[in-house]
Design a protein around this motif. Sequence first.
Motif, PDB file in Angstrom:
ATOM      1  N   PHE A  43       0.896  -1.276   0.112  1.00  0.00           N
ATOM      2  CA  PHE A  43      -0.191   0.051   0.016  1.00  0.00           C
ATOM      3  C   PHE A  43       1.026   1.243  -0.004  1.00  0.00           C
ATOM      4  N   ARG A  45       0.488   5.422   1.065  1.00  0.00           N
ATOM      5  CA  ARG A  45      -0.094   6.484   1.624  1.00  0.00           C
ATOM      6  C   ARG A  45       0.782   7.733   1.522  1.00  0.00           C
ATOM      7  N   HIS A  47       0.903  12.032   1.719  1.00  0.00           N
ATOM      8  CA  HIS A  47       0.079  13.213   1.950  1.00  0.00           C
ATOM      9  C   HIS A  47      -0.030  14.120   0.794  1.00  0.00           C
ATOM     10  N   ASP A 150       9.297  15.441   0.871  1.00  0.00           N
ATOM     11  CA  ASP A 150       8.158  15.562  -0.232  1.00  0.00           C
ATOM     12  C   ASP A 150       7.623  16.914   0.153  1.00  0.00           C
ATOM     13  N   HIS A 187       7.971   4.500  -1.850  1.00  0.00           N
ATOM     14  CA  HIS A 187       8.128   4.231  -0.469  1.00  0.00           C
ATOM     15  C   HIS A 187       9.217   4.592   0.317  1.00  0.00           C
ATOM     16  N   ARG A 192      14.114   6.030   3.923  1.00  0.00           N
ATOM     17  CA  ARG A 192      12.728   6.122   4.899  1.00  0.00           C
ATOM     18  C   ARG A 192      13.189   5.719   6.377  1.00  0.00           C
ATOM     19  N   SER A 203       6.904   6.320  10.527  1.00  0.00           N
ATOM     20  CA  SER A 203       7.892   5.611   9.330  1.00  0.00           C
ATOM     21  C   SER A 203       8.102   6.868   8.369  1.00  0.00           C
ATOM     22  N   LYS A 205       8.952   8.833   5.109  1.00  0.00           N
ATOM     23  CA  LYS A 205       9.552   8.539   3.837  1.00  0.00           C
ATOM     24  C   LYS A 205      10.378   9.687   3.252  1.00  0.00           C
TER      25      LYS A 205
END
Length: 347
Positions: A43, A45, A47, A150, A187, A192, A203, A205
Motif C-alpha cells: 500500500f 499512503r 500526504h 516531499d 516507499h 525512510r 515511518s 519517507k
Amino acid sequence: MYATATIVKPLPPELFRTHGASAEMRWDAMAGQGFHTPTDRFFVRNHTFTPSIDPATWQLAIHGDGVRCPGAYTYDQLRAMPARTLDAAIECAGNGRRFYGTQQGEPAPGTQWGLGAIGVARWRGVPLRYLLERSDISARAVDVLPTGLDAPFEHHGHVRRPLPVDKAMDDVLVAYEMNGRPLPPDHGFPVRLVVPGWVGIASIKWLGDIEVATRELFTPWNTEFYRDVTVNPVKSALELGWNARVPFGRPQLLRGRSWSGRGRVVKVEVSFDDGRTWRRAEHRGPHLVSAWLPWHITWVPRRLGERSILVRATDASGATQQLKRPQHAFGYHFDAAVRHPISVIHG
Ligand SMILES: Nc1nc2c(c(=O)[nH]1)N[C@H]1C(S)=C(S)[C@@H](COP(=O)(O)O)O[C@H]1N2
Ligand SMILES: [Mo]
C-alpha cells in the motif's frame, strides 16, 4: 496506464483500490504469496505526491541541541555503515476506518481504508541508534524529529512527527532497501524510517533531516493529526476478496494474517456463525514480533447463500479483537473483528 499523478508505481485494479493520493492493497492479492508483501502490491499512503530525489546530491542532516556532533551523510556514506535487516509491518493508523461506518453505523471522516493499509517487508538499513550515537547524542535528549523531503502538506510544512528518544534508540531503522532492492520512489527513496509496531506516520519517507532536541517537540502530526495514537492494536485479515464465492460442501483451506504493534499474536480464532462459536486457526512458519502471523483453517460450507466470516486474534499484551469497537473521532485503530462477506454457491 494505471499511473496517477501522485504515485509512481502501477496500480492495477486487481492489486489496489485507490483513495485520492493513496492506494490500498486488496487482500486477495496476498493469496498464494510468501511471508512478505511483494513491493508491487504494498500500500501507499502519501500526504501529497511521491517526489523524485537524486541520490547523488541527497544528504541526511542530523542536528539540534541534543547532539554534540551534528553532521550530514551522503547516500554512499550511509550504505557503507553497519547495516541490519528487519522484517516489519508498516500499517496506517487509519487502516480499517471504513468499518466504523459499514459495520458499526457511525462513519468516521478520512480515507475510507478497508484492511489493506498494511504490508510487511524486509527492510535493510542503518540502525537509527548507530547514527545518533555517532552524532554523540546527549543524555538530555528527549525527542527526535525526522522530516520528509516531499512537498509541504497544505499550510503545515513538510511531513514530520517527533519520536521519543527511547524508541529512536531502540529498534528504529534508517532503511534504504525494501525486499532486497533499493527503496522504490513511492516507499521513500532514497531513505525512510521504519518504526516497528508504531503507527505508519512514524515511518517518515524521503527522509532528509533529523533534529534531536533536549525538549519535547510539537508538529501538526502529533498535536492535530494522529494525535494520541502510538502503537498499532491487534487486527486480522483473510486473504480473500470481498464477497468471494466459495463452493458448497467442499473443504476450503482459508488463509489469513494477524498482527499487532504490541507484540506477537498468540492466538487466532475464526467464527462462521456470527461470533457464536469460534475455532482455533493453525499456524506454522515465522512468528516474528513487529511483523504478522500467517495462519490457516479448513472449513466445509454447509449452507448456501451469503454469510460472513469473522476472525479475532489475541496478542501478547492479552488484548483480543472484540465484536464492536468504541467510536474514534478520527477513525483510527479499528480493531474489532471484521465481518468478511462471502457467498456459498453450488460447487
Ligand atoms: N514524508 C512522508 N512520510 C510519510 C508519509 C508522507 O506522506 N510523507 N505518510 C506516512 C503515513 S500516514 C504512512 S501510513 C506511511 C505509509 O508508508 P508506505 O506509503 O510506504 O506504505 O508512510 C508515512 N510516512
Ligand atoms: Mo498513515
